[in-house]
Write an enzyme that holds these catalytic residues in place. Structure first.
Site, mmCIF file in Angstrom:
data_model
loop_
_atom_site.group_PDB
_atom_site.id
_atom_site.type_symbol
_atom_site.label_atom_id
_atom_site.label_comp_id
_atom_site.label_asym_id
_atom_site.label_seq_id
_atom_site.Cartn_x
_atom_site.Cartn_y
_atom_site.Cartn_z
ATOM 1 N N PHE A 140 -11.595 -7.867 13.261
ATOM 2 C CA PHE A 140 -10.244 -8.397 12.507
ATOM 3 C C PHE A 140 -10.129 -7.193 11.558
ATOM 4 O O PHE A 140 -10.889 -6.685 11.006
ATOM 5 C CB PHE A 140 -10.699 -9.618 11.730
ATOM 6 C CG PHE A 140 -9.871 -10.123 10.874
ATOM 7 C CD1 PHE A 140 -8.344 -10.555 11.204
ATOM 8 C CD2 PHE A 140 -9.859 -10.004 9.293
ATOM 9 C CE1 PHE A 140 -7.581 -10.933 10.322
ATOM 10 C CE2 PHE A 140 -9.127 -10.298 8.376
ATOM 11 C CZ PHE A 140 -7.850 -10.722 8.513
ATOM 12 N N GLN A 141 -8.608 -6.977 11.415
ATOM 13 C CA GLN A 141 -8.328 -5.980 10.382
ATOM 14 C C GLN A 141 -8.909 -4.556 10.650
ATOM 15 O O GLN A 141 -9.017 -3.741 10.032
ATOM 16 C CB GLN A 141 -8.583 -6.110 8.856
ATOM 17 C CG GLN A 141 -7.432 -7.436 8.572
ATOM 18 C CD GLN A 141 -7.161 -7.658 6.987
ATOM 19 O OE1 GLN A 141 -8.158 -7.212 6.347
ATOM 20 N NE2 GLN A 141 -6.173 -7.898 6.609
ATOM 21 N N GLU A 155 0.737 -0.945 -0.041
ATOM 22 C CA GLU A 155 0.259 0.259 -0.046
ATOM 23 C C GLU A 155 0.943 1.281 0.097
ATOM 24 O O GLU A 155 0.527 2.326 -0.469
ATOM 25 C CB GLU A 155 -0.894 0.109 1.227
ATOM 26 C CG GLU A 155 -2.049 -0.923 1.179
ATOM 27 C CD GLU A 155 -1.909 -2.485 1.544
ATOM 28 O OE1 GLU A 155 -0.654 -2.649 2.085
ATOM 29 O OE2 GLU A 155 -2.831 -3.457 1.543
ATOM 30 N N MET A 177 24.348 8.262 2.076
ATOM 31 C CA MET A 177 24.373 9.639 2.954
ATOM 32 C C MET A 177 24.415 9.377 4.391
ATOM 33 O O MET A 177 25.368 10.411 5.013
ATOM 34 C CB MET A 177 22.868 10.410 2.700
ATOM 35 C CG MET A 177 22.917 11.579 3.012
ATOM 36 S SD MET A 177 24.256 12.919 2.313
ATOM 37 C CE MET A 177 23.137 13.377 0.876
ATOM 38 N N LYS A 188 -17.496 -1.099 6.030
ATOM 39 C CA LYS A 188 -17.975 -1.669 4.902
ATOM 40 C C LYS A 188 -19.577 -1.946 4.868
ATOM 41 O O LYS A 188 -20.012 -1.892 3.707
ATOM 42 C CB LYS A 188 -17.778 -3.581 5.085
ATOM 43 C CG LYS A 188 -17.806 -4.543 4.150
ATOM 44 C CD LYS A 188 -17.257 -5.631 4.596
ATOM 45 C CE LYS A 188 -17.249 -6.731 3.271
ATOM 46 N NZ LYS A 188 -16.420 -7.977 3.472
#
Lengths: 594, 168
Positions: A122-123, A60, A490, A172
């Site tokens: 969940f999630q 993502e 760097m 949802k």
């Protein structure tokens, strides 16, 4: 509204259909995303239409960076769709990146059903809570009837005023339930009205100050790019009309044509000697769409001590944040530059021509130090040389460049020359390693025929290299140009200069074979080990119509100069040729400044 | 740069929507600004707008930043620096519990009278006083109650409004 549209507006639609329809109405052509349980209804609605193209990323963070690349190279908002929980938390780095660099992003996140919110489902993650500090604004939509309005508001907020990322969290059940669509025309945000027109009195004051200046300088940043290509043209006209020099920030490269003799290059920590010294010695400074970042100012109490400063910014909170200014102008860069240019022309002033000539004489003296010079001797490729040749072999094309973060990024900023805005995509404020490849994917999606190069370091590239699969899936001919020194360059440089050469954990052991890696992803792998191979590899990379990884093996211990060590002022730069002998004496307070 | 610290009372009119207070508080904590007191409640009849009164301290440059940062939050309608904009009235309410018997108990009642505090609860060994006034007045009252059996303090934080006919 046509009759069929009117009919549609009254027909109850599922929340997911409403979202997709609102995106279409907002002119969205591409969504970067990754499906998951909570967003399945939206993916189902996407499946049943042909207006919006979905680009499946592989993580993502890649979706947000790709949307950033898309947004920066087109000036349109980038759109992201990710699922709840880990989908949303993976997006956080990209959102923060977009916030720091003022990139318009609309990110849709799935959420568990409203009745499960707060139950550790969940999630489930508190996405609006987590993203509150890293977005310009965010919404949790609790009713299907609110969906269309919120989507339209979100686009308005992301693209008006100082642009930035917004998140819409979508439970949802809200996406499954039926509700009514609302067209964008009827949506006005109740309170958010950023000011775009500069105060005429202040603009007049600024023009007077500029007309009386003997040693003025323009200092332009990403705000000019965000304002649109016209702002860059107006800036160019104004700078040419006044005859004064101009420097750009990292974010502002391309806002002024780099080939123009009035352009001094980038300023700041790794900026040019002439740009930084001109900033230090100027008597009037015109900051346009720039925010006096610590990488630009160096030590604040020694920053351009004798100048009167004009600051044009659309965000009032950027003004007087780090540096007090004499003339603050809140407004859109393009609009204010237009007003200044009109006034300057009406005034018919040439300014003090003798003073201007003397100022340029002084600047040319600094320029003659040739601060970007490097020695390419022997067979080992100098990283500066690799990027300089990349520029020279691509300059005839209208190429787009993205970068990762580190030495290669600064060398790219120094040696690539941009004549136009929206050609340069880099993570400036947040400094996100792994930005460049997904950003290049977003750019290539927006400009399928263009040459798009990700100037990368090997360490940064490894952070999001899973996106090679994305590039492969959509047949995107992105060129990954890895300036490979086998170090986090760097980090290694700072350890050498500031931490007694104790190279703690900065060596990149166990690197993959990038040529084989490319081949395993169905891409073309190229390698240059010595300077005599460099041009041929770059030429082949450009000529190859596929995804390419070019592994450019460069000098491992090269440092990036010029450099203002942390906690130092603009006039205290270290230049490349004196580097080995001149170890900076940095205090603990300076070290803490990073 | 001036290091002079100033105390400012700032009124903020915001959309009364979920999370708006978290945005304001998150702004203060995220950017390291001070909150001395903060009050919030819905203020219009339809419940669409809330008014936040925040008392903060900082250098003049920081105070300017706080106002600009507040103003740029999307649900914020207006930000008014009451301290900078002229005369205004500030009030705070406190509920203060004092327990004890005998002379101390009588003395607490006497002082409460002087401060125009009301006893809103009383037992044979305690009082709860309700007191309204400036921060300084409440501080002074609390200091006087300390040796007289002060056991519990609850303060609302400051609410403030500009004097004169002009509305926010």
């Amino acid at each position: 509204m046509s009759e069929s549209q009117q009919h549609d507006a009254e027909r109850p639609m599922s929340g997911a259909e409403i979202i997709v329809r609102a995106l279409i109405e907002q002119g969205v052509e591409v969504v970067f995303g990754y499906p998951g349980g909570a967003v399945l209804p939206i993916y189902d609605a996407l499946f049943q239409q042909n207006s919006i193209r979905h680009i499946l990323v592989r993580q993502e963070a890649g979706a947000v960076h790709a949307a950033e690349g898309y947004a920066r190279s087109t000036g349109r908002p980038g759109v992201v769709l990710v699922t709840s929980g880990p989908g949303a938390t993976n997006a956080v780095t990209g959102l923060t990146d977009a916030l720091m660099d003022s990139i318009p992003i609309v990110c849709l996140t799935g959420q568990v059903a409203t009745h499960m919110i707060g139950n550790d489902a969940f999630q489930e993650a508190d996405t609006v809570g987590i993203t509150r500090p890293c977005t310009k604004h965010n919404w949790l939509v609790k009713s299907t009837d609110d969906l269309a309005r919120v989507v339209h508001e979100a686009f308005y907020v992301a693209t008006h005023g100082r642009p930035g990322p917004v998140v819409i969290d979508l439970p949802k059940d809200v996406c499954i339930n039926k509700g009514r669509y609302q067209a964008a025309g009827g949506v006005a945000h109740p309170s958010y009205r950023p000011r775009t027109k500069g105060d005429p009195a202040r603009v007049a004051e600024a023009v007077e100050l500029l007309a009386g200046a003997k040693r003025a300088i323009f200092y332009a940043g990403g705000g000019v790019i965000n304002s649109g290509p016209q702002a860059a043209e107006l800036l160019t006209e104004l700078v040419r009309a006044t005859g004064f020099p101009i420097t750009n920030t990292l974010m502002g490269l391309g806002a002024y044509p780099a080939s123009d003799p009035q352009f001094l290059g980038m300023l700041g920590m790794h900026g040019t000697y002439e740009a930084n010294l001109a900033m230090h010695n100027c008597d009037v400074m015109v900051a346009v769409g720039a925010r006096f970042d610590d990488r630009v100012t160096g030590r604040l109490d020694a920053f351009s001590p004798n100048s009167r400063k004009i600051h044009i910014d659309i965000d009032p909170s950027s003004i007087n944040k780090n540096v007090p200014v004499a003339v603050p102008i809140v407004g859109d860069a393009g609009s204010v530059l237009q007003d200044m240019l009109t006034l300057w022309r009406q005034r018919g002033s040439q300014g003090d021509r003798a003073a201007l000539a003397a100022w340029w004489q002084q600047i040319d003296g600094w320029r003659n130090r040739n601060c970007l010079a490097y020695r390419q001797d022997g067979k080992v490729i100098k990283p500066q040389h690799a990027i300089k040749r990349l520029y020279e072999l691509t300059r005839a094309r209208d190429a787009y460049f993205t970068t990762e973060v580190g030495q290669h990024q600064m060398w790219a900023a120094q040696y690539l020359k941009f004549e136009r805005p929206n050609r340069w995509m880099t993570s400036g404020g947040l400094g996100t390693m792994g930005y460049g490849l997904p950003a290049a994917i977003g750019v290539q999606i927006a400009h399928p025929e263009a040459l798009v190069v990700d100037v990368a370091g090997e360490a940064s590239f490894l952070m999001n290299m899973q996106e090679l699969a994305t590039a492969r899936q959509y047949r995107l001919p992105v060129k990954v140009f890895i300036v490979n020194n086998q170090w986090m360059g760097m980090v290694r440089q700072w350890q050498e200069l500031l931490h007694g050469s104790r190279y703690s954990e900065s060596y990149m052991d166990s690197l993959p074979d990038f040529v084989k890696l490319a081949e395993s992803f169905g891409a073309v792998g190229l390698r240059a080990d010595s300077v005599d191979q460099l041009d041929a590899v770059i030429a082949e990379m450009i000529a190859t119509p596929n995804l390419v990884i070019a592994d450019i093996r460069v000098e491992q211990r090269e440092n990036c100069f010029p450099m203002i060590p942390s906690g130092r002022a603009h006039y205290e730069m270290i230049l490349g040729d004196g580097a080995s002998a001149d170890t900076p004496d940095v205090t603990d307070a300076g070290l803490a400044l990073v | 740069m001036s290091e002079r610290q100033e105390r400012h009372t700032i009124a903020v009119l915001v959309d009364n929507e979920p999370g708006v207070l978290a945005r304001v508080i998150g702004l203060f904590s995220g950017r390291g600004y001070n909150i001395e007191s903060l009050t919030v409640a819905a203020v219009d009849a339809t419940g669409q707008l809330s008014r936040i009164t925040v008392v903060t301290t900082g250098t003049p440059m920081v105070i300017e930043q706080i106002k600009a940062q507040l103003d740029r939050l999307v649900p914020v309608h207006r930000v008014v620096d009451l301290t900078a904009e002229g005369p205004h009235v500030e009030r705070e309410m406190a509920l203060i519990k004092v327990t004890g018997r005998g002379e101390a108990r009588i003395e607490s009642l006497r002082i409460a009278d002087i401060f125009r505090a009301r006893a809103v609860d009383s037992t044979t060994e305690s009082f709860v006083f309700e007191l309204t006034g400036s921060i300084e007045k409440i501080d002074a009252f609390i200091a006087l109650m300390q040796p007289l059996g002060l056991t519990d303090i609850c303060r609302t934080g400051v609410v403030a409004i500009a004097r004169g006919p002009a509305a926010m």
